[in-house]
Design an enzyme around this catalytic site. Structure first.
Site, PDB file in Angstrom:
ATOM      1  N   THR A  90       0.812  -1.221   0.000  1.00  0.00           N
ATOM      2  CA  THR A  90       0.000   0.000   0.000  1.00  0.00           C
ATOM      3  C   THR A  90       0.842   1.265   0.000  1.00  0.00           C
ATOM      4  O   THR A  90       2.031   1.253   0.315  1.00  0.00           O
ATOM      5  CB  THR A  90      -0.935   0.023   1.225  1.00  0.00           C
ATOM      6  OG1 THR A  90      -0.150   0.050   2.410  1.00  0.00           O
ATOM      7  CG2 THR A  90      -1.846  -1.191   1.241  1.00  0.00           C
ATOM      8  N   ASP A  91       0.167   2.352  -0.307  1.00  0.00           N
ATOM      9  CA  ASP A  91       0.803   3.670  -0.209  1.00  0.00           C
ATOM     10  C   ASP A  91       0.517   4.247   1.175  1.00  0.00           C
ATOM     11  O   ASP A  91      -0.057   3.573   2.037  1.00  0.00           O
ATOM     12  CB  ASP A  91       0.315   4.592  -1.332  1.00  0.00           C
ATOM     13  CG  ASP A  91      -1.190   4.849  -1.311  1.00  0.00           C
ATOM     14  OD1 ASP A  91      -1.841   4.595  -0.265  1.00  0.00           O
ATOM     15  OD2 ASP A  91      -1.721   5.307  -2.330  1.00  0.00           O
ATOM     16  N   VAL A  92       0.852   5.497   1.371  1.00  0.00           N
ATOM     17  CA  VAL A  92       0.684   6.128   2.682  1.00  0.00           C
ATOM     18  C   VAL A  92      -0.779   6.174   3.131  1.00  0.00           C
ATOM     19  O   VAL A  92      -1.067   6.201   4.317  1.00  0.00           O
ATOM     20  CB  VAL A  92       1.332   7.536   2.688  1.00  0.00           C
ATOM     21  CG1 VAL A  92       0.533   8.512   1.843  1.00  0.00           C
ATOM     22  CG2 VAL A  92       1.505   8.069   4.093  1.00  0.00           C
ATOM     23  N   GLY A  93      -1.708   6.093   2.192  1.00  0.00           N
ATOM     24  CA  GLY A  93      -3.136   6.126   2.527  1.00  0.00           C
ATOM     25  C   GLY A  93      -3.742   4.753   2.774  1.00  0.00           C
ATOM     26  O   GLY A  93      -4.945   4.649   2.978  1.00  0.00           O
ATOM     27  N   VAL A 109      -3.920   2.364   0.576  1.00  0.00           N
ATOM     28  CA  VAL A 109      -4.501   1.898  -0.690  1.00  0.00           C
ATOM     29  C   VAL A 109      -3.399   1.191  -1.489  1.00  0.00           C
ATOM     30  O   VAL A 109      -2.250   1.626  -1.478  1.00  0.00           O
ATOM     31  CB  VAL A 109      -5.065   3.101  -1.483  1.00  0.00           C
ATOM     32  CG1 VAL A 109      -5.510   2.700  -2.875  1.00  0.00           C
ATOM     33  CG2 VAL A 109      -6.216   3.750  -0.715  1.00  0.00           C
TER      34      VAL A 109
END
Length: 122
Positions: free
Chosen positions: A10-13, A15
């Site tokens: 995932t990314d920082v969010g 997602v």
């Protein structure tokens, strides 16, 4: 094949990072070979490579999701093929892509051996 989304995907969010969908699809295509006791890297000088990708990002997958990644042979040509792939969560389509794969021998396009097509059928 089933894939669990881990934090590293995932990314920082939280997602799934866009490039990881392509990795998930690669794993599903490789799994087709593994199920038949083969590998997509046939030997040192014969293998498939991705020549072209057309991807559609429909909805996000998130940390902890259990995804179903499918791969289907759509078009069969002499030295290439086109695979259609989907990533779903609970039967909801999140991502679709078509992959054009070329078969190389000694790094040059060559005819796909007929017995390799068996990999793409159950």
């Amino acid at each position: 094949m089933k894939i669990r989304v881990y934090y590293e995907d995932t990314d920082v969010g939280g997602v799934v990072y866009y490039a990881n969908y392509l990795k998930f699809c690669e794993r599903a295509r490789s799994e087709l070979f593994f199920k038949k006791g083969l590998t997509p890297h046939i030997n040192d000088n014969e293998f498939f490579v991705v020549k072209e990708v057309n991807a559609k990002y429909i909805k996000p997958a998130k940390f902890g999701d259990l995804l179903d990644v499918s791969a289907r042979l759509d078009v069969k040509k002499s030295a290439s093929l086109i695979m259609y792939q989907e990533v779903k969560r609970d039967n909801e389509v999140l991502f679709t892509a078509t992959f054009k794969l070329a078969f190389l021998k000694n790094f040059k396009p060559t005819k796909i051996p007929n017995e390799l097509y068996e990999v793409f059928y159950d």
